[in-house]
Design an enzyme around this catalytic site. Structure first.
Site, PDB file in Angstrom:
ATOM      1  N   ASP A 161      -8.009   3.466 -10.002  1.00 22.20           N
ATOM      2  CA  ASP A 161      -7.824   2.765 -10.431  1.00 22.20           C
ATOM      3  C   ASP A 161      -6.764   3.426 -11.588  1.00 22.20           C
ATOM      4  O   ASP A 161      -7.439   4.446 -12.787  1.00 22.20           O
ATOM      5  CB  ASP A 161      -7.834   1.280 -10.196  1.00 22.20           C
ATOM      6  CG  ASP A 161      -7.080   0.271 -11.346  1.00 22.20           C
ATOM      7  OD1 ASP A 161      -6.002  -0.116 -10.707  1.00 22.20           O
ATOM      8  OD2 ASP A 161      -7.893  -0.400 -11.983  1.00 22.20           O
ATOM      9  N   ALA A 170      -5.145   0.506 -15.006  1.00 24.73           N
ATOM     10  CA  ALA A 170      -4.976  -0.440 -16.184  1.00 24.73           C
ATOM     11  C   ALA A 170      -6.734  -0.660 -16.144  1.00 24.73           C
ATOM     12  O   ALA A 170      -7.185  -1.297 -14.897  1.00 24.73           O
ATOM     13  CB  ALA A 170      -4.444  -1.084 -16.325  1.00 24.73           C
ATOM     14  N   LYS A 183       1.110  -7.017  -8.077  1.00 21.94           N
ATOM     15  CA  LYS A 183       1.620  -8.596  -8.852  1.00 21.94           C
ATOM     16  C   LYS A 183       2.185  -9.805  -8.274  1.00 21.94           C
ATOM     17  O   LYS A 183       1.872 -10.708  -9.045  1.00 21.94           O
ATOM     18  CB  LYS A 183       2.658  -7.366 -10.104  1.00 21.94           C
ATOM     19  CG  LYS A 183       2.470  -6.418 -10.500  1.00 21.94           C
ATOM     20  CD  LYS A 183       0.211  -6.661 -10.592  1.00 21.94           C
ATOM     21  CE  LYS A 183      -0.171  -6.076 -11.561  1.00 21.94           C
ATOM     22  NZ  LYS A 183      -1.847  -5.530 -11.807  1.00 21.94           N
ATOM     23  N   ASP A 243     -12.441  -0.990 -11.652  1.00 26.42           N
ATOM     24  CA  ASP A 243     -12.493  -1.595 -12.538  1.00 26.42           C
ATOM     25  C   ASP A 243     -12.155  -3.185 -12.209  1.00 26.42           C
ATOM     26  O   ASP A 243     -12.475  -4.460 -12.971  1.00 26.42           O
ATOM     27  CB  ASP A 243     -12.028  -1.514 -13.946  1.00 26.42           C
ATOM     28  CG  ASP A 243     -10.441  -2.089 -14.575  1.00 26.42           C
ATOM     29  OD1 ASP A 243     -10.253  -3.176 -14.515  1.00 26.42           O
ATOM     30  OD2 ASP A 243      -9.714  -2.021 -12.690  1.00 26.42           O
TER      31      ASP A 243
END
EC number: 3.11.1.1
Length: 275
Positions: free
Chosen positions: A12, A14, A53, A186
Site C-alpha cells: 500500500d 499512505a 476514495k 496498514d
C-alpha cells in the site's frame, strides 16, 4: 526462482510506505465534510481508510453520525450527486496538499533493497487516483522509494476489497500463483484486498492509519498509550484475517522467510497450500 518462494510484494502507499500515520487523506476528508457542516471524529474517518476514495466518502455518508447531520442540515437524504460533489472537492484539495505528506516512512528504502536482493519484485496498490499518485510517486522517489509497478483503482475499474489491483500487479510482474504473492498494508481494507485475492497478508503497525499516530505523537505519547494504539491496530488486522502483523516494515524480510518455510513444508508433506 524456485516454485515455493515469494516473487512479488504488493505494498500500500499512505500509512505503509509514505505519509506516516496516513495524515493526508484524513485531513482532506475532514475539511471536505466540515465544509458541508458534517463533523466526524478521526476514528470515524479512518475506519474505511484504504478504500477507493469515492467508496470511502459513500461509506462515511452511510454512517449514522453523518446521515443524521446531513438530514438535520439539508432536510433530506444524501444522494450520489452529493457523493460526486464531495469527491471532486476531495480530489482538488488532495492534489494541492498531498506532496507535503508524501515523505517515505523510515525503513522502507532498506527493506525494499533487501527484498530486491532476494529477487522479489515490488508492486503497489492504492486508494488514490493515478493523477494523485503521479505527485506521490515523484516525492517518494526523492526519498529513495520507487516500486516496480503502480496500479490504481482506475486501472482495474474498482478498488479494495476486490483483488484486481493485486492481480494486475501479478500480471505486470509475471508472478503466479497467488501463494507467491504478499500484500502489505496498514488498514483492514488492505488485508481484505489480500485475502480476497488469496495472497499472503501482512499488517504493519508503525506509521499505520490503524494505529492513528503522527510521528510527533509517536515520540511524545507515553509508552503505554503507544502500545494501546498498536494493540488496537493489531486487533483490526487480526479481525480482517491478516496472516502476520509486524511492528515495523524492517521485519518484513524475516516474514518472507517464515512464509517460504511454510510453503516448503506444505510442498514436502504433499499438503496443498490453503492459498
Amino acid at each position: 526462482m524456485k516454485e515455493n518462494s515469494i516473487g512479488l510484494v504488493v505494498f500500500d502507499w499512505a500509512g505503509t510506505t509514505v505519509d506516516y500515520g496516513c495524515i493526508a487523506p484524513l485531513e482532506v476528508f475532514r475539511r471536505c465534510f466540515e465544509a458541508r457542516g458534517i463533523f466526524l471524529s478521526p476514528e470515524e474517518i479512518r475506519k474505511p481508510m484504504g478504500l477507493e476514495k469515492k467508496d470511502h466518502i459513500r461509506t462515511l455518508l452511510e454512517t449514522e453520525t453523518a446521515s443524521e447531520q446531513w438530514r438535520a442540515r439539508y432536510g433530506k437524504e444524501w444522494t450520489e450527486e452529493d457523493v460526486q460533489a464531495i469527491y471532486e472537492s476531495f480530489e482538488e484539495m488532495l492534489k494541492n496538499t498531498v506532496a507535503e505528506y508524501s515523505q517515505v516512512i523510515p525503513g522502507v528504502e532498506k527493506t525494499v533493497k533487501e527484498l530486491r536482493e532476494k529477487g522479489i519484485r515490488i508492486g503497489s496498490s492504492t486508494g488514490y487516483t493515478r493523477e494523485i499518485m503521479e505527485i506521490v510517486m515523484k516525492e517518494a522517489k526523492k526519498g529513495g522509494y520507487e516500486p516496480d509497478f503502480l496500479v490504481t483503482p482506475q486501472d482495474v475499474n474498482g478498488g479494495r476489497p476486490a483483488p484486481f489491483m493485486i492481480y494486475e500487479n501479478m500480471r505486470l510482474a509475471n508472478v503466479y500463483p497467488p501463494c507467491r504473492v504478499v500484500k502489505v498494508g496498514d488498514t483492514a481494507a488492505d488485508i481484505l484486498e489480500g485475502r480476497s485475492g488469496s495472497v499472503w497478508t501482512v499488517g504493519i503497525l508503525e506509521g499505520s492509519s490503524a494505529a492513528a499516530m503522527t510521528e510527533e505523537e509517536r515520540r511524545t505519547l507515553s509508552a503505554e498509550e503507544v502500545e494501546k494504539r498498536k494493540d488496537h491496530a493489531r486487533k483490526i488486522y487480526e479481525e480482517a484475517g491478516a496472516d502476520y502483523v509486524i511492528d515495523s516494515i524492517l521485519e518484513l524480510p524475516l516474514i518472507m522467510e517464515k512464509i517460504e518455510e511454510r510453503m516448503e513444508q506444505e510442498h514436502e508433506t504433499g499438503k496443498k497450500s490453503f492459498l
